[in-house]
Design a protein around this motif. Structure first.
Motif, PDB file in Angstrom:
ATOM      1  N   PHE A 137       3.274  -2.611   8.626  1.00 22.16           N
ATOM      2  CA  PHE A 137       2.541  -2.388   7.377  1.00 22.16           C
ATOM      3  C   PHE A 137       2.484  -3.638   6.502  1.00 22.16           C
ATOM      4  CE2 PHE A 137       4.228   1.883   8.451  1.00 22.16           C
ATOM      5  CZ  PHE A 137       3.010   2.542   8.613  1.00 22.16           C
ATOM      6  N   ALA A 138       2.890  -4.773   7.050  1.00 29.56           N
ATOM      7  CA  ALA A 138       2.957  -6.009   6.264  1.00 29.56           C
ATOM      8  C   ALA A 138       1.616  -6.371   5.638  1.00 29.56           C
ATOM      9  CB  ALA A 138       3.456  -7.155   7.137  1.00 29.56           C
ATOM     10  N   ASP A 139       0.546  -6.318   6.420  1.00 31.82           N
ATOM     11  CA  ASP A 139      -0.775  -6.678   5.897  1.00 31.82           C
ATOM     12  C   ASP A 139      -1.209  -5.728   4.791  1.00 31.82           C
ATOM     13  OD1 ASP A 139      -0.895  -8.777   7.654  1.00 31.82           O
ATOM     14  OD2 ASP A 139      -2.134  -7.729   9.139  1.00 31.82           O
ATOM     15  N   ASP A 140      -0.892  -4.452   4.954  1.00 34.83           N
ATOM     16  CA  ASP A 140      -1.263  -3.462   3.946  1.00 34.83           C
ATOM     17  C   ASP A 140      -0.489  -3.694   2.648  1.00 34.83           C
ATOM     18  OD1 ASP A 140      -2.963  -1.600   5.690  1.00 34.83           O
ATOM     19  OD2 ASP A 140      -1.078  -1.715   6.811  1.00 34.83           O
ATOM     20  N   VAL A 143       0.693  -6.633   1.620  1.00 35.73           N
ATOM     21  CA  VAL A 143       0.121  -7.817   0.991  1.00 35.73           C
ATOM     22  C   VAL A 143      -1.156  -7.459   0.238  1.00 35.73           C
ATOM     23  CG1 VAL A 143      -1.005 -10.026   1.447  1.00 35.73           C
ATOM     24  CG2 VAL A 143       1.118  -9.452   2.619  1.00 35.73           C
ATOM     25  N   ARG A 144      -1.976  -6.626   0.845  1.00 40.80           N
ATOM     26  CA  ARG A 144      -3.222  -6.198   0.198  1.00 40.80           C
ATOM     27  C   ARG A 144      -2.922  -5.449  -1.104  1.00 40.80           C
ATOM     28  NH1 ARG A 144      -5.655  -1.456   0.926  1.00 40.80           N
ATOM     29  NH2 ARG A 144      -4.487  -1.074   2.851  1.00 40.80           N
ATOM     30  N   MET A 145      -1.903  -4.620  -1.066  1.00 39.18           N
ATOM     31  CA  MET A 145      -1.518  -3.873  -2.263  1.00 39.18           C
ATOM     32  C   MET A 145      -1.038  -4.811  -3.360  1.00 39.18           C
ATOM     33  SD  MET A 145       1.315  -2.637  -4.121  1.00 39.18           S
ATOM     34  CE  MET A 145       2.711  -2.523  -3.016  1.00 39.18           C
ATOM     35  N   LEU A 146      -0.224  -5.798  -2.982  1.00 35.93           N
ATOM     36  CA  LEU A 146       0.317  -6.733  -3.965  1.00 35.93           C
ATOM     37  C   LEU A 146      -0.752  -7.629  -4.555  1.00 35.93           C
ATOM     38  CD1 LEU A 146       3.619  -7.758  -2.142  1.00 35.93           C
ATOM     39  CD2 LEU A 146       3.391  -6.270  -4.128  1.00 35.93           C
ATOM     40  N   GLU A 147      -1.790  -7.901  -3.758  1.00 36.82           N
ATOM     41  CA  GLU A 147      -2.856  -8.777  -4.219  1.00 36.82           C
ATOM     42  C   GLU A 147      -3.975  -8.023  -4.922  1.00 36.82           C
ATOM     43  OE1 GLU A 147      -4.067 -10.803  -0.706  1.00 36.82           O
ATOM     44  OE2 GLU A 147      -2.459 -12.299  -0.834  1.00 36.82           O
ATOM     45  N   ASN A 148      -3.845  -6.696  -5.030  1.00 34.30           N
ATOM     46  CA  ASN A 148      -4.860  -5.868  -5.664  1.00 34.30           C
ATOM     47  C   ASN A 148      -5.032  -6.296  -7.119  1.00 34.30           C
ATOM     48  OD1 ASN A 148      -6.360  -3.812  -6.866  1.00 34.30           O
ATOM     49  ND2 ASN A 148      -5.526  -2.260  -5.504  1.00 34.30           N
ATOM     50  N   PRO A 149      -6.222  -6.675  -7.519  1.00 35.94           N
ATOM     51  CA  PRO A 149      -6.430  -7.156  -8.888  1.00 35.94           C
ATOM     52  C   PRO A 149      -6.103  -6.125  -9.960  1.00 35.94           C
ATOM     53  CG  PRO A 149      -8.534  -6.755  -7.791  1.00 35.94           C
ATOM     54  CD  PRO A 149      -7.471  -6.701  -6.735  1.00 35.94           C
ATOM     55  N   THR A 150      -6.074  -4.830  -9.597  1.00 42.03           N
ATOM     56  CA  THR A 150      -5.753  -3.804 -10.586  1.00 42.03           C
ATOM     57  C   THR A 150      -4.282  -3.823 -10.946  1.00 42.03           C
ATOM     58  OG1 THR A 150      -5.307  -2.100  -8.887  1.00 42.03           O
ATOM     59  CG2 THR A 150      -7.575  -2.333  -9.679  1.00 42.03           C
ATOM     60  N   ARG A 151      -3.475  -4.640 -10.222  1.00 51.06           N
ATOM     61  CA  ARG A 151      -2.047  -4.702 -10.474  1.00 51.06           C
ATOM     62  C   ARG A 151      -1.645  -5.982 -11.219  1.00 51.06           C
ATOM     63  NH1 ARG A 151       1.319  -5.391  -7.217  1.00 51.06           N
ATOM     64  NH2 ARG A 151       2.941  -3.928  -7.781  1.00 51.06           N
ATOM     65  N   ASN A 152      -2.603  -6.594 -11.862  1.00 51.62           N
ATOM     66  CA  ASN A 152      -2.317  -7.875 -12.508  1.00 51.62           C
ATOM     67  C   ASN A 152      -1.349  -7.763 -13.685  1.00 51.62           C
ATOM     68  OD1 ASN A 152      -3.759  -9.478 -10.811  1.00 51.62           O
ATOM     69  ND2 ASN A 152      -5.629  -9.443 -12.023  1.00 51.62           N
ATOM     70  N   SER A 153      -1.349  -6.609 -14.353  1.00 52.77           N
ATOM     71  CA  SER A 153      -0.493  -6.475 -15.516  1.00 52.77           C
ATOM     72  C   SER A 153       0.959  -6.291 -15.082  1.00 52.77           C
ATOM     73  CB  SER A 153      -0.934  -5.287 -16.369  1.00 52.77           C
ATOM     74  OG  SER A 153      -0.810  -4.086 -15.641  1.00 52.77           O
ATOM     75  N   ILE A 154       1.862  -6.699 -15.957  1.00 52.75           N
ATOM     76  CA  ILE A 154       3.282  -6.511 -15.721  1.00 52.75           C
ATOM     77  C   ILE A 154       3.723  -5.292 -16.520  1.00 52.75           C
ATOM     78  CG2 ILE A 154       5.575  -7.504 -16.011  1.00 52.75           C
ATOM     79  CD1 ILE A 154       4.420 -10.221 -15.715  1.00 52.75           C
ATOM     80  N   THR A 155       4.358  -4.343 -15.881  1.00 44.10           N
ATOM     81  CA  THR A 155       4.798  -3.147 -16.579  1.00 44.10           C
ATOM     82  C   THR A 155       5.925  -3.486 -17.544  1.00 44.10           C
ATOM     83  OG1 THR A 155       6.476  -2.572 -14.924  1.00 44.10           O
ATOM     84  CG2 THR A 155       4.230  -1.753 -14.553  1.00 44.10           C
TER      85      THR A 155
END
Length: 204
Positions: free
Chosen positions: A76-79, A81-93
């Motif tokens: 699931f490594a590629d998946d 990475v895709r999740m981490l690079e998702n632009p919707t996750r740019n904010s820091i909680t």
């Protein structure tokens, strides 16, 4: 009906989840489960096999440096990475910002020390910050269990416009150490220093 072995397996899974990046040694597992070493090894192996044989599980159990850790499956490594690079996750909680602030000002610091300051578990935010490159392992503390020490990275300095960690602005006049015990005050000062909101920051 739940069997004795199934309960021990469930207990081990819970302990490993709580241990996070630090993991657990075989001796620690045996002590926590109150079983002999051979039985502890057998239970750990059974949990590993169970993870590996389940196509609906994205995690598995690995033994690194004498410590058992829950990790994501390589397939699931590629998946991931895709999740981490998702632009919707740019904010820091807010939780991640709390952890980042504590590490920035208290580094090197262990997860347990971070947990103590926040009053809650910090495994998730730490994993997120490591994955995003803001913090990294910088060594291990001497003593029982040799817990991982965390520090900030060059990417952290770059994103927050700092030439070095020495350029971190003081949180208050006199840099009162006691404020680290007050999360609300600590975060207010940190966010004011960098003009950061809960949804994200001016550099992230």
């Amino acid at each position: 009906m739940e069997t004795y072995d199934e309960r021990l397996t469930g207990m081990l899974e819970s302990f490993l989840f709580i241990a996070g990046d630090d993991g657990l040694t075989l001796n620690q597992i045996a002590s926590l489960l109150q079983v002999e070493l051979d039985a502890a090894a057998s239970i750990a192996e059974g949990l590993r096999v169970n993870y590996e044989e389940r196509p609906d599980s994205g995690i598995t159990l690995r033994l690194y440096g004498g410590h058992y850790r829950l990790v994501t499956k390589a397939e699931f490594a590629d998946d991931i990475v895709r999740m981490l690079e998702n632009p919707t996750r740019n904010s820091i909680t807010q939780a991640s910002m709390e952890v980042l602030a504590i590490i920035a000002y208290k580094q090197p610091v262990t997860r347990i020390e971070i947990d103590d300051l926040r009053g809650v578990k910090s495994d998730g935010p730490i994993q997120t910050l490591v994955a995003r490159g803001f913090i990294m392992e910088v060594g291990r503390m001497e003593g029982a269990g040799r817990p991982i020490l965390y520090g900030t990275t060059d990417l952290f300095l770059d994103r927050f416009g700092l030439e070095s960690i020495d350029m971190l602005p003081p949180l208050s006049e006199g840099d009162d150490e006691e404020q680290f015990g007050d999360t609300d005050l600590f975060m207010t000062k940190f966010q004011e220093a960098f003009e950061i909101t809960e949804e994200g920051g001016n550099n992230d």
